[in-house]
Motif scaffolding. Structure first.
Motif, PDB file in Angstrom:
ATOM      1  N   PRO A 204      48.178  68.602  48.497  1.00 24.41           N
ATOM      2  CA  PRO A 204      47.030  67.684  48.558  1.00 24.41           C
ATOM      3  C   PRO A 204      45.731  68.347  48.975  1.00 24.41           C
ATOM      4  O   PRO A 204      44.658  67.806  48.737  1.00 24.41           O
ATOM      5  N   LEU A 205      45.799  69.527  49.601  1.00 26.86           N
ATOM      6  CA  LEU A 205      44.588  70.164  50.085  1.00 26.86           C
ATOM      7  C   LEU A 205      43.798  70.848  48.979  1.00 26.86           C
ATOM      8  O   LEU A 205      42.575  70.927  49.044  1.00 26.86           O
ATOM      9  N   ASN A 206      44.501  71.350  47.949  1.00 24.00           N
ATOM     10  CA  ASN A 206      43.779  72.003  46.862  1.00 24.00           C
ATOM     11  C   ASN A 206      44.088  71.408  45.500  1.00 24.00           C
ATOM     12  O   ASN A 206      43.544  71.864  44.489  1.00 24.00           O
ATOM     13  N   GLY A 207      44.952  70.383  45.444  1.00 27.93           N
ATOM     14  CA  GLY A 207      45.225  69.706  44.189  1.00 27.93           C
ATOM     15  C   GLY A 207      46.165  70.448  43.265  1.00 27.93           C
ATOM     16  O   GLY A 207      46.418  69.985  42.150  1.00 27.93           O
TER      17      GLY A 207
ATOM     18  N   THR B  29      52.022  75.519  57.551  1.00 31.56           N
ATOM     19  CA  THR B  29      53.022  74.848  56.728  1.00 31.56           C
ATOM     20  C   THR B  29      52.512  73.444  56.445  1.00 31.56           C
ATOM     21  O   THR B  29      52.823  72.500  57.161  1.00 31.56           O
ATOM     22  N   TRP B  30      51.691  73.322  55.420  1.00 30.54           N
ATOM     23  CA  TRP B  30      51.115  72.027  55.084  1.00 30.54           C
ATOM     24  C   TRP B  30      52.067  71.241  54.216  1.00 30.54           C
ATOM     25  O   TRP B  30      52.656  71.785  53.282  1.00 30.54           O
ATOM     26  N   PRO B  31      52.256  69.952  54.507  1.00 34.38           N
ATOM     27  CA  PRO B  31      53.172  69.148  53.699  1.00 34.38           C
ATOM     28  C   PRO B  31      52.710  69.035  52.247  1.00 34.38           C
ATOM     29  O   PRO B  31      51.515  68.942  51.961  1.00 34.38           O
ATOM     30  N   TRP B  32      53.672  69.052  51.345  1.00 34.09           N
ATOM     31  CA  TRP B  32      53.439  68.791  49.929  1.00 34.09           C
ATOM     32  C   TRP B  32      53.983  67.408  49.596  1.00 34.09           C
ATOM     33  O   TRP B  32      54.919  66.918  50.232  1.00 34.09           O
TER      34      TRP B  32
ATOM     35  N   PRO C  33      43.110  72.287  58.835  1.00 37.33           N
ATOM     36  CA  PRO C  33      42.756  73.640  58.407  1.00 37.33           C
ATOM     37  C   PRO C  33      41.258  73.870  58.363  1.00 37.33           C
ATOM     38  O   PRO C  33      40.791  74.997  58.399  1.00 37.33           O
ATOM     39  N   HIS C  34      40.493  72.789  58.284  1.00 41.82           N
ATOM     40  CA  HIS C  34      39.039  72.886  58.179  1.00 41.82           C
ATOM     41  C   HIS C  34      38.453  71.596  58.730  1.00 41.82           C
ATOM     42  O   HIS C  34      39.097  70.544  58.733  1.00 41.82           O
ATOM     43  N   LYS C  35      37.221  71.669  59.200  1.00 43.40           N
ATOM     44  CA  LYS C  35      36.607  70.482  59.790  1.00 43.40           C
ATOM     45  C   LYS C  35      36.488  69.339  58.785  1.00 43.40           C
ATOM     46  O   LYS C  35      36.428  68.168  59.176  1.00 43.40           O
ATOM     47  N   ASN C  36      36.462  69.663  57.485  1.00 41.40           N
ATOM     48  CA  ASN C  36      36.387  68.604  56.473  1.00 41.40           C
ATOM     49  C   ASN C  36      37.661  67.764  56.428  1.00 41.40           C
ATOM     50  O   ASN C  36      37.647  66.637  55.929  1.00 41.40           O
TER      51      ASN C  36
ATOM     52  N   HIS D 223      41.047  60.054  46.656  1.00 41.52           N
ATOM     53  CA  HIS D 223      42.316  59.828  45.966  1.00 41.52           C
ATOM     54  C   HIS D 223      42.790  61.189  45.484  1.00 41.52           C
ATOM     55  O   HIS D 223      42.196  61.773  44.594  1.00 41.52           O
ATOM     56  N   PHE D 224      43.849  61.690  46.106  1.00 38.48           N
ATOM     57  CA  PHE D 224      44.223  63.067  45.828  1.00 38.48           C
ATOM     58  C   PHE D 224      45.258  63.206  44.722  1.00 38.48           C
ATOM     59  O   PHE D 224      45.752  64.289  44.462  1.00 38.48           O
ATOM     60  N   CYS D 225      45.643  62.131  44.058  1.00 39.48           N
ATOM     61  CA  CYS D 225      46.474  62.237  42.862  1.00 39.48           C
ATOM     62  C   CYS D 225      46.279  60.984  42.033  1.00 39.48           C
ATOM     63  O   CYS D 225      45.762  59.976  42.509  1.00 39.48           O
TER      64      CYS D 225
END
Length: 411
Positions: free
Chosen positions: A124-127, A105-108, A350-353, A384-386
């Protein structure tokens, strides 16, 4: 069913081909001349039809007939949107275990773009970006977002009416009017989902002298209960971050790193005097110099202090309840933080990145104020994710995979 082309003579020139249909027909032998060839062919055709029906029933196996351990292993690999649809496939899937339900459940990032009763949800993880209705009429917009927790958001409309809304299923609960809280307002939060009978909403206020008072609302109350104790210790530098409901009490953070605790049962307020503050009185930064965040991470309370000027330093400290002191944190150990004064969340990466990353909704530089991601390893803001045109009034929404009762769904 599958078909194969088989040559009658493998190496013959101009050989003919025929369709071969594999079946499990029993061998039949005509005994004597009394056997009728037409009846024998009819029996073969009947066997073919029965076999085709069996194969068809296997191919179109119902969803609820799949092993649940296999079904539940799929859920952690789905996107949040697909996971929300997961529980509507059939009743068996609707009863998937809660442990799997909470696995991803990743925050949006939720914000309003237009005053039409809708909001934007940014992953934010996949845009990816989605549009949702908040569950309120467009006449109440624009709104101010005050708090986010458990998939619910407390909003304040232009007429100062307050609501608790769930943007994913468009449920809404109207709170009683809270007059005059705006001037001294420091934060607001709640104990559990608004649909729960034990839900308690707490508004936290502090006046110019640091005196603390609260407004408490229970799900069965018609109005707010005002709570103020003249003998309670003051908090002179209360931060503008929402309280955290932790181990049955509300924890409030000061800009100096002090912690105040409100007990909703006996309605008492106390300061943790044994806790050494992050700053001494003569070292406290001027208001607005730093952003302060308080949240729970893996059963511990942590605070994040982010400088808004110079090099935008970030410091993370964890509360040691035994020694009653703040301990510096240099590594998030596989966690990702999503921070905002209205609500902050800590999630396993979710991933090491994404490990050791912090998502901020407010990043200040000499020219812009936007969203950014801070890397604990490189000590810099690198993502910058947005875009910078996004409205600054936003919250982190933690999507909950709510299992509704399915009335007309497949078994």
């Amino acid at each position: 069913m599958s078909f194969s082309l088989t040559p009658t003579h493998e190496n013959a020139v101009g050989s003919r081909f025929c369709w071969f249909v594999p079946t499990r027909m029993p061998k039949r032998t005509i005994m004597g001349s009394s056997a009728h060839p037409t009846n024998d062919l009819n029996e073969v055709f009947t066997d073919n039809i029965i076999m085709e029906n069996k194969i068809t029933s296997i191919v179109s196996r119902p969803w609820n007939d799949l092993p649940m351990d296999l079904v539940e292993s799929l859920l952690p690999h789905l996107s949040s949107v697909d996971a929300l649809r997961f529980f509507t496939v059939c009743k068996s899937w609707n009863l998937a275990s809660d442990s799997i339900q909470k696995a991803k459940t990743w925050p949006w990032l939720m914000y309003q773009e237009k005053s039409d009763g809708t909001c934007k949800l940014l992953d934010p993880l996949n845009g990816k970006e989605y549009t949702t209705s908040v569950g309120l009429p467009s006449s109440v917009f624009p709104i101010r977002m005050l708090c986010s927790k458990d998939g619910w958001v407390i909003v304040l409309d232009a007429a100062k009416a307050m609501f608790m809304v769930n943007p994913l299923n468009e449920d809404a609960v109207e709170l009683p009017p809270l007059e005059g809280f705006d001037e001294n307002f420091c934060g607001i939060t709640f104990t559990s989902t608004p649909t729960s009978p034990d839900c308690v909403v707490l508004a936290f206020c502090a006046d110019i002298n640091g005196d603390i008072f609260f407004y408490k609302w229970h799900s069965e109350d018609e109005d707010w209960t005002f709570i103020c104790d003249d003998e309670s210790p003051p908090m002179h530098t209360a931060s503008k971050t929402n309280p955290v409901f932790f181990q049955g009490e509300f924890y409030c953070l000061a800009e100096t790193g002090e912690l105040g605790i409100f007990n909703p049962v006996d309605k008492t307020w106390r300061m943790l005097h044994k806790l050494r503050p992050v700053y001494l009185e003569d070292e406290v930064p001027s208001p607005g110099i730093e952003d302060c965040y308080l949240l729970e991470l893996d059963g511990n309370l942590i605070s994040v202090f982010k400088c808004n000027y110079s090099n935008n330093d970030v410091r993370i400290i964890k509360l040691d309840t035994e020694k009653m002191e703040w301990i510096p944190v240099k590594d998030l150990a596989g966690w990702t933080l999503f921070l905002d004064p209205t609500g902050s969340f800590a999630k396993p990466s979710p991933h090491k990145n994404w490990s050791n990353k912090i998502f901020f909704t407010a990043f200040c530089s000499s020219k812009i104020k936007t969203c950014a991601t801070y890397c604990m390893e490189s000590k810099r803001y690198d993502i910058h994710f947005c875009d910078t045109k996004k409205p600054l009034d936003c919250v982190w929404l933690e999507p909950k995979l709510i299992r509704k009762r399915l009335m007309n769904a497949p078994c």
